[in-house]
Design an enzyme around this catalytic site. Structure first.
Site, PDB file in Angstrom:
ATOM      1  N   ARG A 130      -5.400  11.214  16.351  1.00 17.50           N
ATOM      2  CA  ARG A 130      -6.281  10.373  15.677  1.00 17.50           C
ATOM      3  C   ARG A 130      -6.604  10.983  14.306  1.00 17.50           C
ATOM      4  NH1 ARG A 130      -9.136  10.866  20.506  1.00 17.50           N
ATOM      5  NH2 ARG A 130      -8.907   8.747  21.905  1.00 17.50           N
ATOM      6  N   LYS A 152      -3.601   3.886   0.981  1.00 17.99           N
ATOM      7  CA  LYS A 152      -3.134   2.519   1.833  1.00 17.99           C
ATOM      8  C   LYS A 152      -1.754   2.919   2.591  1.00 17.99           C
ATOM      9  CE  LYS A 152      -3.301  -1.768   0.177  1.00 17.99           C
ATOM     10  NZ  LYS A 152      -3.407  -2.686  -0.918  1.00 17.99           N
ATOM     11  N   GLU A 194       5.654  -1.623 -12.337  1.00 16.43           N
ATOM     12  CA  GLU A 194       4.349  -1.350 -11.988  1.00 16.43           C
ATOM     13  C   GLU A 194       3.692  -0.445 -12.894  1.00 16.43           C
ATOM     14  OE1 GLU A 194       2.992  -2.402  -9.040  1.00 16.43           O
ATOM     15  OE2 GLU A 194       4.602  -3.058  -7.724  1.00 16.43           O
ATOM     16  N   LYS A 235      -4.868   4.322 -11.402  1.00 17.68           N
ATOM     17  CA  LYS A 235      -4.854   4.011 -10.199  1.00 17.68           C
ATOM     18  C   LYS A 235      -6.046   4.967  -9.300  1.00 17.68           C
ATOM     19  CE  LYS A 235      -3.059   2.407  -5.847  1.00 17.68           C
ATOM     20  NZ  LYS A 235      -2.014   2.036  -4.919  1.00 17.68           N
ATOM     21  N   GLU A 245     -10.744  -1.306  -0.613  1.00 17.19           N
ATOM     22  CA  GLU A 245     -10.345  -2.519  -1.077  1.00 17.19           C
ATOM     23  C   GLU A 245     -11.223  -3.669  -0.803  1.00 17.19           C
ATOM     24  OE1 GLU A 245      -6.110  -3.512  -0.292  1.00 17.19           O
ATOM     25  OE2 GLU A 245      -5.853  -4.023  -2.205  1.00 17.19           O
ATOM     26  N   ARG A 249     -10.480  -3.194  -6.481  1.00 19.27           N
ATOM     27  CA  ARG A 249      -9.244  -2.982  -6.423  1.00 19.27           C
ATOM     28  C   ARG A 249      -8.332  -3.937  -6.691  1.00 19.27           C
ATOM     29  NH1 ARG A 249      -7.877   1.738  -1.841  1.00 19.27           N
ATOM     30  NH2 ARG A 249      -5.673   1.852  -2.337  1.00 19.27           N
ATOM     31  N   ASN A 253      -3.406  -5.993  -8.065  1.00 17.53           N
ATOM     32  CA  ASN A 253      -2.490  -6.952  -7.795  1.00 17.53           C
ATOM     33  C   ASN A 253      -2.050  -8.118  -8.691  1.00 17.53           C
ATOM     34  OD1 ASN A 253      -2.617  -6.447  -4.904  1.00 17.53           O
ATOM     35  ND2 ASN A 253      -4.227  -7.286  -4.641  1.00 17.53           N
ATOM     36  N   HIS A 256       0.980  -9.838  -8.636  1.00 13.78           N
ATOM     37  CA  HIS A 256       1.579  -9.799  -7.099  1.00 13.78           C
ATOM     38  C   HIS A 256       1.283 -11.021  -6.350  1.00 13.78           C
ATOM     39  CE1 HIS A 256       1.987  -5.586  -7.976  1.00 13.78           C
ATOM     40  NE2 HIS A 256       2.222  -5.493  -6.695  1.00 13.78           N
ATOM     41  N   HIS A 260       4.529 -11.742  -4.619  1.00 14.30           N
ATOM     42  CA  HIS A 260       4.784 -11.715  -3.296  1.00 14.30           C
ATOM     43  C   HIS A 260       5.356 -13.160  -2.682  1.00 14.30           C
ATOM     44  CE1 HIS A 260       1.786  -8.317  -2.320  1.00 14.30           C
ATOM     45  NE2 HIS A 260       3.088  -7.899  -2.660  1.00 14.30           N
ATOM     46  N   HIS A 275      10.751  -5.407  -4.871  1.00 15.05           N
ATOM     47  CA  HIS A 275       9.733  -5.875  -4.996  1.00 15.05           C
ATOM     48  C   HIS A 275       9.067  -5.529  -6.544  1.00 15.05           C
ATOM     49  CE1 HIS A 275       5.023  -5.544  -4.452  1.00 15.05           C
ATOM     50  NE2 HIS A 275       5.149  -4.378  -5.040  1.00 15.05           N
TER      51      HIS A 275
HETATM   52  N1  NAD Z   1       0.721   2.216   0.148  1.00 16.14           N
HETATM   53  C1  NAD Z   1       0.731   1.267  -1.143  1.00 16.14           C
HETATM   54  O1  NAD Z   1      -0.402   1.299  -1.830  1.00 16.14           O
HETATM   55  C2  NAD Z   1       1.918   0.644  -1.731  1.00 16.14           C
HETATM   56  C3  NAD Z   1       1.851   0.111  -2.959  1.00 16.14           C
HETATM   57  C4  NAD Z   1       3.040  -0.465  -3.546  1.00 16.14           C
HETATM   58  C5  NAD Z   1       4.225  -0.537  -2.664  1.00 16.14           C
HETATM   59  N2  NAD Z   1       4.099  -0.194  -1.368  1.00 16.14           N
HETATM   60  C6  NAD Z   1       5.197  -0.055  -0.386  1.00 16.14           C
HETATM   61  O2  NAD Z   1       6.112   0.849  -1.040  1.00 16.14           O
HETATM   62  C7  NAD Z   1       7.615   0.057  -0.546  1.00 16.14           C
HETATM   63  C8  NAD Z   1       8.498   0.076  -1.799  1.00 16.14           C
HETATM   64  O3  NAD Z   1       8.658   1.417  -2.128  1.00 16.14           O
HETATM   65  P1  NAD Z   1       9.889   2.028  -2.892  1.00 16.14           P
HETATM   66  O4  NAD Z   1      10.242   0.885  -3.991  1.00 16.14           O
HETATM   67  O5  NAD Z   1       9.673   3.297  -3.173  1.00 16.14           O
HETATM   68  O6  NAD Z   1      10.944   1.740  -1.700  1.00 16.14           O
HETATM   69  P2  NAD Z   1      12.040   2.770  -0.935  1.00 16.14           P
HETATM   70  O7  NAD Z   1      11.060   3.806  -0.276  1.00 16.14           O
HETATM   71  O8  NAD Z   1      12.612   1.594   0.208  1.00 16.14           O
HETATM   72  O9  NAD Z   1      12.743   3.060  -1.809  1.00 16.14           O
HETATM   73  C9  NAD Z   1      13.940   2.466  -2.718  1.00 16.14           C
HETATM   74  C10 NAD Z   1      15.392   2.889  -2.287  1.00 16.14           C
HETATM   75  O10 NAD Z   1      15.467   4.174  -3.049  1.00 16.14           O
HETATM   76  C11 NAD Z   1      16.008   5.278  -2.433  1.00 16.14           C
HETATM   77  N3  NAD Z   1      15.441   6.644  -2.841  1.00 16.14           N
HETATM   78  C12 NAD Z   1      14.278   7.132  -2.689  1.00 16.14           C
HETATM   79  N4  NAD Z   1      14.139   8.233  -3.746  1.00 16.14           N
HETATM   80  C13 NAD Z   1      15.392   8.415  -4.226  1.00 16.14           C
HETATM   81  C14 NAD Z   1      15.989   9.167  -5.013  1.00 16.14           C
HETATM   82  N5  NAD Z   1      15.078  10.336  -5.722  1.00 16.14           N
HETATM   83  N6  NAD Z   1      17.278   9.200  -5.477  1.00 16.14           N
HETATM   84  C15 NAD Z   1      17.900   8.182  -4.779  1.00 16.14           C
HETATM   85  N7  NAD Z   1      17.469   7.086  -4.196  1.00 16.14           N
HETATM   86  C16 NAD Z   1      16.240   7.207  -3.903  1.00 16.14           C
HETATM   87  C17 NAD Z   1      15.539   4.865  -0.862  1.00 16.14           C
HETATM   88  O11 NAD Z   1      16.404   5.692   0.090  1.00 16.14           O
HETATM   89  C18 NAD Z   1      15.672   3.335  -1.099  1.00 16.14           C
HETATM   90  O12 NAD Z   1      16.929   3.160  -0.708  1.00 16.14           O
HETATM   91  C19 NAD Z   1       7.373  -1.165   0.054  1.00 16.14           C
HETATM   92  O13 NAD Z   1       7.412  -1.238   1.217  1.00 16.14           O
HETATM   93  C20 NAD Z   1       5.837  -1.509  -0.539  1.00 16.14           C
HETATM   94  O14 NAD Z   1       5.314  -2.426   0.540  1.00 16.14           O
HETATM   95  C21 NAD Z   1       2.900   0.445  -0.884  1.00 16.14           C
HETATM   96 ZN    ZN Z   2       3.465  -3.520  -6.313  1.00 15.28          ZN
END
Ligand code: NAD
Ligand code: ZN
Ligand code: NAD
Ligand code: ZN
Lengths: 379, 379
Positions: A130, A152, A194, A235, A245, A249, A253, A256, A260, A275
């Site tokens: 938990r 999130k 972003e 942020k 949210e 907040r 988006n 987005h 999306h 994305h």
């Molecule tokens: N929690 C939130 O508030 C929030 C906000 C925006 C997006 N997200 C989520 O984030 C995800 C996307 O994140 P992302 O774009 O970081 O994707 P990701 O984590 O898949 O990373 C993208 C790619 O880069 C590679 N990588 C990561 N760091 C690296 C580095 N330093 N050098 C080389 N390669 C590297 C990873 O292995 C992956 O293949 C989605 O699932 C999205 O829903 C969450």
């Molecule tokens: Zn985003």
């Protein structure tokens, strides 16, 4: 506006959430300091590092080294890279691995990776016993400016993205801007969408600064640190005002709702669209739609779109490779988006550069007319 | 002490948790009022009812009827009865079913069943869309006096019970004391062990009241309502002071360190031992151990044990059917219990009837000596 504290080449942003407040440390070489920064805040802990198969060979050994030097024993679980890892079965694997290590509630789960790893590990940290301690070490630009800040966490369901999760704040975020240099240009660009978003939401002067300094942000150095810190501060301010949210907040988006829908229409196939690219096209659409509704001048809309184009981001639906989309398909995806409440469409629109606002009650007809025009546009 | 409000045959206990405060309604015929009570607090919602295969044929149709009459559309998911349902795969099924119904964040998940259903459905409600509305309709005595109050939700891991979950408060608890009449006598008795627990923790006058009125509590009627309400009020007071179980919520574990070890040693085989029976034996052991340590008179210890025996609860380890336990096995299970922090044994002991306290730093040697004596005792 949240303050940014500078010290040497690095900066600190504090996320103010009462008893759940925490620091984001941003700068070059932060990874090398990770052990001491963690041990200083949480002495005597043990840690489980969650990372992925791309990041592990690059940074895991170094990470475990600096932790060891600070007296923190760690284990690691390496998940496949990519969005498919945000699943219930991968969550089960991470949870089981943390429990197998017999970590207690005061021990720490560390996310070392992009947004996928951060979302998955944060969710696991939030539910094992938990709630364990949780630390984010974001390694993509997107994760540094967006997903690692705000608490999130979650995974995807076959019924939609990010539908299962918890709000769970990290105790510390360590954003080493140097690790971004191993990112593919495409992933860096996607994260940069972003960054631009924060300017277009409500910081016209930051947008202008990006127009002038984008090359330095891409190249690395102080401008990169500055850009990440400004995004985190923006942020953090939004999150501090609306942790769970319920209200404004929603401005985060921007781009987005369209984005999306495009990702869904492309079946989340990252070969076609990642994305940040969806967000870039989505922001371009939001500005053009705002212009068509007479909210913003055509000139300002074009200026927003042009900056995205300058860094090589897509801004037209037709730039997405593969089968063409229809208006019906996109409208269907928009209607499925969880930001649609009780049947009314909510969009983030804008009244000028950096003057975004939440528009509720947007009629589906207007949106579909607008999209029809966009799909007819030449590639 | 938390207040109990009376109105007609039913009583209301309020759990004070600031913005997350909620009411527990206790009494006969509460189920028939469920629709209006829910609709009054949450107009316009839709609901997903989670229940089990034993409870569904008894109460589900009636439940959906009263909801319908109050204008609330509901769907239902019926899980197998029993502890094995508190698993990651069952969690996935419940989550998927709620999402399949396209419920939104303001809609409601209703748990209709015992502690298993309450823990599972509450966890699902806490993570679908990062938190839906949640209502508990506990149908076992144990769930009415314990598991439905306080916001602990979760599932089991192959590595241990209740290791995965969240703190997530319901918006309302509806405890219909009449539905307890279909419970098996064994399940009712097991729940009654937790009722006795509240007396033995810190309410000697409630313990005495139970000595006088236990037959009426078992038979139903106003004494049953009174007993459930007093337990809810006691738990509500503890929870209000320690929502996330950092401190004195530990007193609620009276009888549970021994009890959990016995459950684990019996491989959680409910044919041999159900939770409340383990707690009954555990409370008897805690009192005898306290007597052996010179903390409580032998007379008081015997009086506590005798009341448990009077209602037919087991109070000796040797009453558990099946293979005998060894001291080593029990000590091993005690060491694995999550209430063991950094190697020191924590027990809830007592200085008199209804005078329990948290004893940290209990030496393993003393415990194992005591258990050796208990295992030698004649059946
Ligand atoms: N929690 C939130 O508030 C929030 C906000 C925006 C997006 N997200 C989520 O984030 C995800 C996307 O994140 P992302 O774009 O970081 O994707 P990701 O984590 O898949 O990373 C993208 C790619 O880069 C590679 N990588 C990561 N760091 C690296 C580095 N330093 N050098 C080389 N390669 C590297 C990873 O292995 C992956 O293949 C989605 O699932 C999205 O829903 C969450
Ligand atoms: Zn985003
Ligand atoms: N969350 C908490 O704070 C907390 C506290 C204590 C216990 N628990 C959990 O509660 C669970 C035990 O709860 P339980 O004892 O209610 O078990 P349970 O939910 O398995 O119910 C016991 C049996 O009674 C049946 N049943 C339920 N209501 C009935 C009715 N009205 N008539 C006839 N049969 C009925 C069920 O189908 C089941 O077979 C355990 O998993 C335990 O970990 C949680
Ligand atoms: Zn119990």
């Amino acid at each position: 506006m949240t303050d940014i504290q500078a010290s040497g080449a690095s900066k600190t942003v504090r996320v103010e959430l009462g008893a759940r407040s925490y620091d984001i440390l941003i700068g070059p070489g932060i990874l090398a300091r990770a052990g001491e920064e963690i041990a200083r805040r949480a002495p005597g802990i043990r840690a489980a590092i969650v990372t992925d198969e791309t990041v592990a060979p690059l940074y895991l050994a170094r990470m475990q080294d600096v932790l060891r030097q600070a007296g923190i024993a760690s284990s690691a679980i390496v998940m496949p890279a990519g969005e498919a890892t945000k699943s219930l079965s991968c969550l089960g694997e991470v949870v089981d691995s943390v429990l197998a290590d017999r970590l207690e509630r005061g021990d720490t789960v560390i996310a070392l990776g992009g947004g996928v790893i951060g979302d998955l590990a944060g969710f696991a940290a939030g539910i094992v016993r938990r709630g364990m301690r949780f630390i984010q070490i974001p390694t993509t630009l997107l994760a540094q400016v967006d997903s690692s800040v705000g608490g999130k966490t979650g995974i995807n369901s076959p019924r939609g993205k990010n539908l299962i999760g918890v709000f769970y704040q990290p105790q510390l975020v360590l954003a080493d801007t140097e690790v971004l240099s191993t990112l593919s240009p495409r992933e860096f660009r996607a994260g940069y969408a972003e960054v631009v978003k924060y300017g277009l939401i409500d910081q016209p002067e930051f947008f202008e600064w990006l127009e002038q300094h984008h090359a330095a942000v891409f190249a690395g150095g102080p401008e990169r640190v500055e850009a990440v810190a400004r995004c985190c501060a923006a942020k953090a301010a939004v999150v501090a005002g609306d942790e769970q949210e319920h209200g404004n907040r929603a401005l985060l988006n921007l781009g987005h709702t369209f984005g999306h829908a495009l990702e869904a229409a492309a079946n989340y196939d990252s070969a076609r669209l990642v994305h940040g690219e969806g967000v870039a096209i989505g922001m371009a659409l939001a500005h053009r739609f705002s212009a068509q509704l007479g909210l913003i001048s055509g000139q300002d809309a074009t200026r927003a779109v042009r900056h995205l184009q300058t860094v090589g981001l897509p801004t037209e639906i037709s730039q997405i490779p593969g089968p063409r989309f229809t208006v019906d398909l996109l409208m269907d995806k928009i209607a499925q988006d969880k930001k649609v409440s009780k049947g009314k469409l909510t969009f983030i629109l804008t009244r000028g550069l950096g003057q975004s606002f939440v528009a509720r009650d947007i009629s589906a007809e207007k949106v579909s007319e607008f999209l029809a025009g966009q799909l007819d546009a030449p590639a």
